[in-house]
Design a protein around this motif. Structure first.
Motif, PDB file in Angstrom:
ATOM      1  N   HIS A 114       6.659 -46.430 -28.999  1.00  0.00           N
ATOM      2  CA  HIS A 114       7.608 -45.884 -29.171  1.00  0.00           C
ATOM      3  C   HIS A 114       8.147 -45.694 -30.865  1.00  0.00           C
ATOM      4  O   HIS A 114       8.530 -44.558 -31.160  1.00  0.00           O
ATOM      5  N   GLY A 162       6.337 -42.979 -31.811  1.00  0.00           N
ATOM      6  CA  GLY A 162       7.091 -41.979 -31.759  1.00  0.00           C
ATOM      7  C   GLY A 162       8.081 -41.255 -32.368  1.00  0.00           C
ATOM      8  O   GLY A 162       7.686 -39.708 -32.378  1.00  0.00           O
ATOM      9  N   TRP A 169       1.830 -38.804 -32.221  1.00  0.00           N
ATOM     10  CA  TRP A 169       0.164 -39.024 -30.873  1.00  0.00           C
ATOM     11  C   TRP A 169      -0.914 -39.089 -30.165  1.00  0.00           C
ATOM     12  O   TRP A 169      -1.402 -39.171 -29.787  1.00  0.00           O
ATOM     13  N   PRO A 200       2.149 -43.586 -24.666  1.00  0.00           N
ATOM     14  CA  PRO A 200       3.458 -44.068 -24.823  1.00  0.00           C
ATOM     15  C   PRO A 200       3.352 -45.283 -23.835  1.00  0.00           C
ATOM     16  O   PRO A 200       4.189 -45.167 -22.363  1.00  0.00           O
TER      17      PRO A 200
END
Length: 221
Positions: A147, A150, A209, A141
Motif C-alpha cells: 500500500h 501504491g 504496481w 496489494p
C-alpha cells in the motif's frame, strides 16, 4: 469523509484516461539491461502489439511473440516490417509455442492471466541452458509495503503522465488496447511459487504496481 476521496479518484481516472502512458513499456529498457548483448532466439509471451518483441529483435537472430488475443496479434503484425526477424502467433502460451528452447524469454503483465506455478514451470522448460527469463508481473496489494508503494506510485503516475505526454491529451497507445485482468495473487504468494519453480531467481517489488523476476538457467542443471 468518503465523498472527497471519491471525487479525487474520479478526477485521477479522468486525468489518466486523457493522458495514458504504458506502464509495461516503461520497463522495456530495464528488461534489455538484464539480457546479453546478443542472443540467438527469444520468446515474448503475451507479446501484445509487439513493442517488446521488436526491441528484442535488435539483439536476436529470431524472436517469436505469442499472445492469446488474435486481434492484438494482428495489430502486432501490421506494425512489424515484413522482413523483420519477428514472427507472431495467436495462441495459448501454455501450449504455444511447442518449439524451443529459447535463449531469452520475456513475459510482461500476462502471467497473472495463467496458472501461475504451471506457467513458471512451462517457461523454465522452454529456456535454453544458460538462458535468461525475465518476468514483469502484477500482484494484488495486500501488505503495508504494497500500500505504501501504491501510494508512491499514484503520485509518480501523475508526474510520469505529464512528462511522457508533455501535459497534452493523447490517444491511447495500441499496446494498451489488449484485454486485461486484475491480479489475484499477493506478492508473498508469488514469491513462494518463484522460490519453488525458479530457485535463485531475483524477485523485486517495483513502482507502478509491478514486480520483476530475473532467472538465469545454469548449464549444469
Amino acid at each position: 469523509m468518503m465523498r472527497p476521496l471519491t471525487h479525487v479518484l474520479t478526477a485521477l481516472d479522468r486525468f489518466h484516461a486523457a493522458r495514458p502512458w504504458d506502464h509495461n513499456a516503461h520497463y522495456h529498457p530495464w528488461i534489455l539491461r538484464q539480457l546479453p548483448a546478443r542472443y540467438g532466439s527469444a520468446l515474448d509471451v503475451g507479446a501484445g502489439s509487439g513493442d517488446l518483441a521488436r526491441l528484442l529483435a535488435s539483439r536476436a537472430g529470431s524472436v517469436r511473440g505469442v499472445d492469446a488475443d488474435p486481434a492484438i496479434v494482428e495489430q502486432a503484425r501490421q506494425h512489424t516490417a515484413p522482413d523483420s526477424r519477428v514472427t507472431f502467433t495467436a495462441g495459448d502460451a501454455m501450449v504455444e509455442p511447442a518449439a524451443g528452447p529459447f535463449d531469452v524469454i520475456t513475459c510482461v503483465a500476462v502471467i497473472h492471466h495463467l496458472p501461475f506455478g504451471d506457467a513458471l514451470a512451462r517457461l523454465r522448460g522452454l529456456l535454453a541452458p544458460g538462458g535468461t527469463l525475465v518476468v514483469v508481473g502484477l500482484a494484488r496489494p495486500h501488505s503495508p509495503v504494497d500500500h505504501l508503494l501504491g501510494a508512491a506510485a499514484t503520485a509518480a503516475n501523475v508526474a510520469m503522465a505529464l512528462l511522457k505526454n508533455r501535459g497534452r491529451r493523447v490517444v491511447r497507445p495500441v499496446a494498451m488496447t489488449a484485454s486485461t485482468r486484475p491480479a489475484s495473487m499477493t506478492f508473498d504468494e508469488i514469491a513462494r511459487h518463484v522460490r519453488r519453480e525458479l530457485p535463485g531467481a531475483r524477485l523485486r517489488r517495483r513502482l507502478f504496481w509491478r514486480y520483476t523476476v530475473v532467472w538465469r538457467d545454469r548449464p549444469e542443471r
